[in-house]
Design an enzyme around this catalytic site. Sequence first.
Site, PDB file in Angstrom:
ATOM      1  N   ASN A  44       0.847  -1.179   0.000  1.00 27.06           N
ATOM      2  CA  ASN A  44       0.000   0.000   0.000  1.00 27.06           C
ATOM      3  C   ASN A  44       0.892   1.242   0.000  1.00 27.06           C
ATOM      4  O   ASN A  44       1.954   1.269   0.620  1.00 27.06           O
ATOM      5  CB  ASN A  44      -0.984   0.001   1.175  1.00 27.06           C
ATOM      6  CG  ASN A  44      -0.339  -0.100   2.542  1.00 27.06           C
ATOM      7  OD1 ASN A  44       0.562  -0.904   2.752  1.00 27.06           O
ATOM      8  ND2 ASN A  44      -0.803   0.695   3.487  1.00 27.06           N
ATOM      9  N   GLU A  46       0.329   5.235   0.606  1.00 28.40           N
ATOM     10  CA  GLU A  46      -0.619   6.268   1.029  1.00 28.40           C
ATOM     11  C   GLU A  46      -0.227   7.626   0.467  1.00 28.40           C
ATOM     12  O   GLU A  46       0.897   7.838   0.014  1.00 28.40           O
ATOM     13  CB  GLU A  46      -0.673   6.329   2.561  1.00 28.40           C
ATOM     14  CG  GLU A  46      -1.226   5.065   3.171  1.00 28.40           C
ATOM     15  CD  GLU A  46      -1.278   5.088   4.683  1.00 28.40           C
ATOM     16  OE1 GLU A  46      -1.892   4.165   5.236  1.00 28.40           O
ATOM     17  OE2 GLU A  46      -0.710   6.009   5.315  1.00 28.40           O
ATOM     18  N   CYS A  55      -3.991   0.405  -2.636  1.00 21.74           N
ATOM     19  CA  CYS A  55      -3.862  -0.782  -1.787  1.00 21.74           C
ATOM     20  C   CYS A  55      -2.768  -1.701  -2.324  1.00 21.74           C
ATOM     21  O   CYS A  55      -2.436  -1.687  -3.512  1.00 21.74           O
ATOM     22  CB  CYS A  55      -5.179  -1.548  -1.738  1.00 21.74           C
ATOM     23  SG  CYS A  55      -6.556  -0.616  -1.031  1.00 21.74           S
ATOM     24  N   GLU A  57      -2.877  -4.916  -2.811  1.00 17.24           N
ATOM     25  CA  GLU A  57      -3.368  -5.899  -3.777  1.00 17.24           C
ATOM     26  C   GLU A  57      -3.345  -5.335  -5.192  1.00 17.24           C
ATOM     27  O   GLU A  57      -2.869  -5.980  -6.131  1.00 17.24           O
ATOM     28  CB  GLU A  57      -4.796  -6.331  -3.430  1.00 17.24           C
ATOM     29  CG  GLU A  57      -4.917  -6.995  -2.084  1.00 17.24           C
ATOM     30  CD  GLU A  57      -5.223  -6.015  -0.949  1.00 17.24           C
ATOM     31  OE1 GLU A  57      -4.630  -4.912  -0.895  1.00 17.24           O
ATOM     32  OE2 GLU A  57      -6.058  -6.365  -0.087  1.00 17.24           O
ATOM     33  N   CYS A  88     -10.353  -5.076   0.321  1.00 16.43           N
ATOM     34  CA  CYS A  88     -11.486  -4.165   0.111  1.00 16.43           C
ATOM     35  C   CYS A  88     -12.217  -4.522  -1.194  1.00 16.43           C
ATOM     36  O   CYS A  88     -11.723  -5.299  -2.012  1.00 16.43           O
ATOM     37  CB  CYS A  88     -11.011  -2.720   0.089  1.00 16.43           C
ATOM     38  SG  CYS A  88     -10.143  -2.222  -1.424  1.00 16.43           S
ATOM     39  N   CYS A  91     -10.314  -3.784  -4.513  1.00 15.59           N
ATOM     40  CA  CYS A  91      -9.269  -4.777  -4.805  1.00 15.59           C
ATOM     41  C   CYS A  91      -9.878  -6.086  -5.281  1.00 15.59           C
ATOM     42  O   CYS A  91      -9.357  -6.728  -6.189  1.00 15.59           O
ATOM     43  CB  CYS A  91      -8.396  -5.006  -3.582  1.00 15.59           C
ATOM     44  SG  CYS A  91      -7.313  -3.592  -3.253  1.00 15.59           S
TER      45      CYS A  91
END
Length: 128
Positions: A44, A46, A55, A57, A88, A91
């Site tokens: 991830n 940010e 993310c 994934e 999530c 993803c």
Amino acid sequence: MNIDTKQLLSAAEAVSHAAYAPYSKFSVGAAVLADDGRVFTGVNVENASYGLTICAERSAVFAAVAAGATRLVAVAIYTPTPKPASPCGACRQVLAEFAENMQVLLGCQGDEIAEYTLDELLPEQFKL
């Protein structure tokens, strides 16, 4: 294809330390297995503008696609939590774009490992 779940989860955990998570302090690592046996990892990343965060994934999937791998058979996700955390919705949909029904492995700080199929996590995938 034979999937070495320990190796895939180990790759996800190892790469999680490279995550850029200064805001949430929630470093996630992911490893996707392509149908040709190659493994691609992602973390991830940010951003101060939270909506621009990506993310782990999706980061791993995009690395696979950039290398020419568009058929994925498994994903391992490592989270720094006491229990496994599920990917999530965004993803899940991105994973569905590149797999008929992949194996999803969820690892965490503890010894617990959760295993699902993508169909179990996203039963009504959007497909064209």
